[in-house]
Motif scaffolding. Sequence first.
Motif, mmCIF file in Angstrom:
data_model
loop_
_atom_site.group_PDB
_atom_site.id
_atom_site.type_symbol
_atom_site.label_atom_id
_atom_site.label_comp_id
_atom_site.label_asym_id
_atom_site.label_seq_id
_atom_site.Cartn_x
_atom_site.Cartn_y
_atom_site.Cartn_z
ATOM 1 N N THR A 151 5.030 4.434 3.422
ATOM 2 C CA THR A 151 4.624 5.797 3.734
ATOM 3 C C THR A 151 5.826 6.744 3.728
ATOM 4 O O THR A 151 6.873 6.408 3.178
ATOM 5 C CB THR A 151 3.840 5.808 5.083
ATOM 6 O OG1 THR A 151 3.376 7.115 5.350
ATOM 7 C CG2 THR A 151 4.686 5.295 6.237
ATOM 8 N N ASP A 152 5.656 7.929 4.347
ATOM 9 C CA ASP A 152 6.727 8.929 4.297
ATOM 10 C C ASP A 152 7.624 8.911 5.532
ATOM 11 O O ASP A 152 8.467 9.784 5.700
ATOM 12 C CB ASP A 152 6.136 10.332 4.048
ATOM 13 C CG ASP A 152 5.100 10.723 5.097
ATOM 14 O OD1 ASP A 152 4.888 9.950 6.052
ATOM 15 O OD2 ASP A 152 4.507 11.802 4.964
ATOM 16 N N VAL A 153 7.413 7.937 6.421
ATOM 17 C CA VAL A 153 8.375 7.706 7.515
ATOM 18 C C VAL A 153 8.808 6.244 7.396
ATOM 19 O O VAL A 153 8.123 5.461 6.744
ATOM 20 C CB VAL A 153 7.753 7.963 8.922
ATOM 21 C CG1 VAL A 153 7.724 9.431 9.246
ATOM 22 C CG2 VAL A 153 6.365 7.361 9.051
ATOM 23 N N THR A 159 6.935 7.983 19.186
ATOM 24 C CA THR A 159 5.962 9.063 19.056
ATOM 25 C C THR A 159 6.161 9.699 17.689
ATOM 26 O O THR A 159 7.087 9.302 16.964
ATOM 27 C CB THR A 159 6.087 10.095 20.205
ATOM 28 O OG1 THR A 159 4.932 10.944 20.184
ATOM 29 C CG2 THR A 159 7.339 10.944 20.079
ATOM 30 N N ASP A 160 5.349 10.671 17.328
ATOM 31 C CA ASP A 160 5.456 11.259 15.996
ATOM 32 C C ASP A 160 6.849 11.855 15.766
ATOM 33 O O ASP A 160 7.221 12.847 16.394
ATOM 34 C CB ASP A 160 4.379 12.344 15.834
ATOM 35 C CG ASP A 160 4.266 12.835 14.393
ATOM 36 O OD1 ASP A 160 5.208 12.605 13.603
ATOM 37 O OD2 ASP A 160 3.236 13.457 14.068
ATOM 38 N N THR A 185 1.755 10.815 0.005
ATOM 39 C CA THR A 185 3.050 11.422 -0.317
ATOM 40 C C THR A 185 3.827 10.523 -1.274
ATOM 41 O O THR A 185 4.529 11.009 -2.170
ATOM 42 C CB THR A 185 3.886 11.622 0.963
ATOM 43 O OG1 THR A 185 3.016 12.011 2.005
ATOM 44 C CG2 THR A 185 4.969 12.641 0.780
ATOM 45 N N TYR A 199 7.215 4.852 15.161
ATOM 46 C CA TYR A 199 8.127 5.376 16.175
ATOM 47 C C TYR A 199 7.433 5.452 17.531
ATOM 48 O O TYR A 199 6.205 5.361 17.618
ATOM 49 C CB TYR A 199 8.598 6.782 15.764
ATOM 50 C CG TYR A 199 9.688 6.776 14.716
ATOM 51 C CD1 TYR A 199 9.407 6.404 13.402
ATOM 52 C CD2 TYR A 199 11.003 7.139 15.044
ATOM 53 C CE1 TYR A 199 10.408 6.397 12.438
ATOM 54 C CE2 TYR A 199 12.002 7.143 14.089
ATOM 55 C CZ TYR A 199 11.706 6.762 12.787
ATOM 56 O OH TYR A 199 12.699 6.749 11.845
ATOM 57 N N LYS A 259 0.845 -1.208 0.000
ATOM 58 C CA LYS A 259 0.000 0.000 0.000
ATOM 59 C C LYS A 259 0.871 1.246 0.000
ATOM 60 O O LYS A 259 1.841 1.338 0.765
ATOM 61 C CB LYS A 259 -0.927 -0.013 1.221
ATOM 62 C CG LYS A 259 -1.850 1.205 1.302
ATOM 63 C CD LYS A 259 -1.393 2.225 2.311
ATOM 64 C CE LYS A 259 -2.141 3.546 2.233
ATOM 65 N NZ LYS A 259 -1.692 4.522 3.227
ATOM 66 N N LYS A 292 -1.428 9.070 13.388
ATOM 67 C CA LYS A 292 -2.103 8.908 12.097
ATOM 68 C C LYS A 292 -1.407 7.930 11.156
ATOM 69 O O LYS A 292 -1.860 7.723 10.031
ATOM 70 C CB LYS A 292 -2.235 10.281 11.415
ATOM 71 C CG LYS A 292 -3.166 11.199 12.195
ATOM 72 C CD LYS A 292 -3.845 12.206 11.284
ATOM 73 C CE LYS A 292 -5.083 12.815 11.890
ATOM 74 N NZ LYS A 292 -4.878 13.765 12.964
ATOM 75 N N GLY A 297 8.926 3.820 9.510
ATOM 76 C CA GLY A 297 8.384 2.842 10.436
ATOM 77 C C GLY A 297 7.537 3.514 11.490
ATOM 78 O O GLY A 297 7.240 4.712 11.395
HETATM 79 P P1 ADP Z 1 0.229 8.219 4.241
HETATM 80 O O1 ADP Z 1 -0.157 9.363 3.362
HETATM 81 O O2 ADP Z 1 1.378 7.423 3.709
HETATM 82 O O3 ADP Z 1 -0.945 7.367 4.621
HETATM 83 P P2 ADP Z 1 0.109 9.544 6.814
HETATM 84 O O4 ADP Z 1 0.388 10.987 6.788
HETATM 85 O O5 ADP Z 1 -1.311 9.114 6.897
HETATM 86 O O6 ADP Z 1 0.822 8.869 5.562
HETATM 87 O O7 ADP Z 1 0.894 8.860 8.029
HETATM 88 C C1 ADP Z 1 2.285 9.056 8.189
HETATM 89 C C2 ADP Z 1 2.539 10.141 9.205
HETATM 90 O O8 ADP Z 1 2.140 9.696 10.506
HETATM 91 C C3 ADP Z 1 3.993 10.498 9.401
HETATM 92 O O9 ADP Z 1 4.412 11.454 8.469
HETATM 93 C C4 ADP Z 1 4.067 10.991 10.848
HETATM 94 O O10 ADP Z 1 4.133 12.395 10.929
HETATM 95 C C5 ADP Z 1 2.751 10.542 11.451
HETATM 96 N N1 ADP Z 1 2.918 9.829 12.746
HETATM 97 C C6 ADP Z 1 2.219 10.102 13.879
HETATM 98 N N2 ADP Z 1 2.604 9.297 14.882
HETATM 99 C C7 ADP Z 1 3.558 8.482 14.387
HETATM 100 C C8 ADP Z 1 4.349 7.433 14.955
HETATM 101 N N3 ADP Z 1 4.213 7.048 16.221
HETATM 102 N N4 ADP Z 1 5.246 6.817 14.153
HETATM 103 C C9 ADP Z 1 5.386 7.179 12.860
HETATM 104 N N5 ADP Z 1 4.674 8.166 12.265
HETATM 105 C C10 ADP Z 1 3.764 8.820 13.008
#
Ligand code: ADP
Length: 406
Positions: free
Chosen positions: A173-175, A181-182, A11, A179, A7, A209, A177
Amino acid sequence: MARIVMKFGGTSVGDCDRIKNVARRVKAEVERGNEVAVVVSAMSGVTNQLVDYCKQISPLYDPREYDAVVSTGEQVTIGLLAIALQELGLDARSWCGWQLPVRTDGAHGKARIESIDTTGMLAAMAKGQIAVMAGFQGLGPDNRISTLGRGGSDTSAVALAAALHADRCDIYTDVDGIYTTDPRIVAKARKLDKITYEEMLELASLGAKVLQTRSVEMAMKHRVRVQVLSSFVDMPGTLVCDEDEIVEKELVSGIAYSRDEAKITLVKVADRPGVAAAIFGPLADNNVNVDMIVQNVSEDGKSTDLTFTVGKADLDRALKVLEDRKTELAYERLVPDSNVVKVSVIGMGMRSHAGVAQKMFQTLAEKGINILVISTSEIKVSVLIAEDYTELALRALHSAYGLDVQ
Ligand code: ADP
Ligand code: ASP
Ligand code: MG
């Protein structure tokens, strides 16, 4: 050969170059000998724009037409990705939700997936064709397009993985893994190798999110192995799995925050049996979800203050319901406040260790942050504080629980 659902979020498919990058990733997975179905979101920003169009034309839009509009972002990306895959010499086709179909209930705008008919998709995959399915959308009982609520492509992907009996569901996604916290707010956030379904469910429902809450519920129910990883860098992500797969258990595994809440205080409401029911009954009847509740001690035995939180989007509706019943509820004043944030500390270890809540209160006190409302469950403690303190509170708590990356 493994069967994998990949999936890609907004981004990751944000422009044509990124869609080509996704196509290369899919190709690499196919070249490893795997059978692949792909689920994509709309290009980043597109769904927001579509939601905004609906609101501009009518703030009280027909939710069925809202779904007809907001589901279109995904239709663009499935077509573009299928073309990009064909450019790489692969056989691929796009699938809208209604074409399978992905059957949902009738709650337009926040529908739940009930079943996915994979017959056609499986037949195409058996011939070596890559399936590219639109996330976020399905077909309601009224045979009209439905959408699954914001962030719903995660749920589409996990539901498809369950229906296809896939070996894995990879959420790119754009991170890189999940974490502690955000990572966009706390630079010292630490990446987790693994997290339990239960903890991820709490993290998601309390505001993280990175995965839609329902996707985690679905993964837990159908035991889908979900991995969250980066679509830009090549490295292992975070696995969401069963508790017994995790050797080293942390007392606190994560901290989440949600800016989606608003606080309402009813000042001097009558202190007699039946008042809570008279307040929360009509709110529920009007589809307002109440989250945290605190009732103060009555000083005179006659009246008391009652504070609770609702979703920010429901605030106006909640206030109207309460104002309409002012005489019946006999309160003195209604005080709304939307400049609040809910910060939550989550960990399975809390079931057997005391002191987690105390550390939270102490840490916030040391920073001079006032706690407005508290709520707890077996594996989490949540507090409501002023929104201005979000970053400060997250960073202080992250350090206090020893979560900072070294
Ligand atoms: P996508 O468009 O790929 O679905 P989202 O924006 O919905 O991406 O989700 C990814 C974002 O979730 C990250 O950019 C990050 O800022 C946020 N986020 C919030 N809490 C966490 C966490 N505990 N670990 C990783 N990312 C997190
Ligand atoms: N495009 C939808 C949204 O922005 C679904 C998703 O991205 O998961 O909410
Ligand atoms: Mg998302």
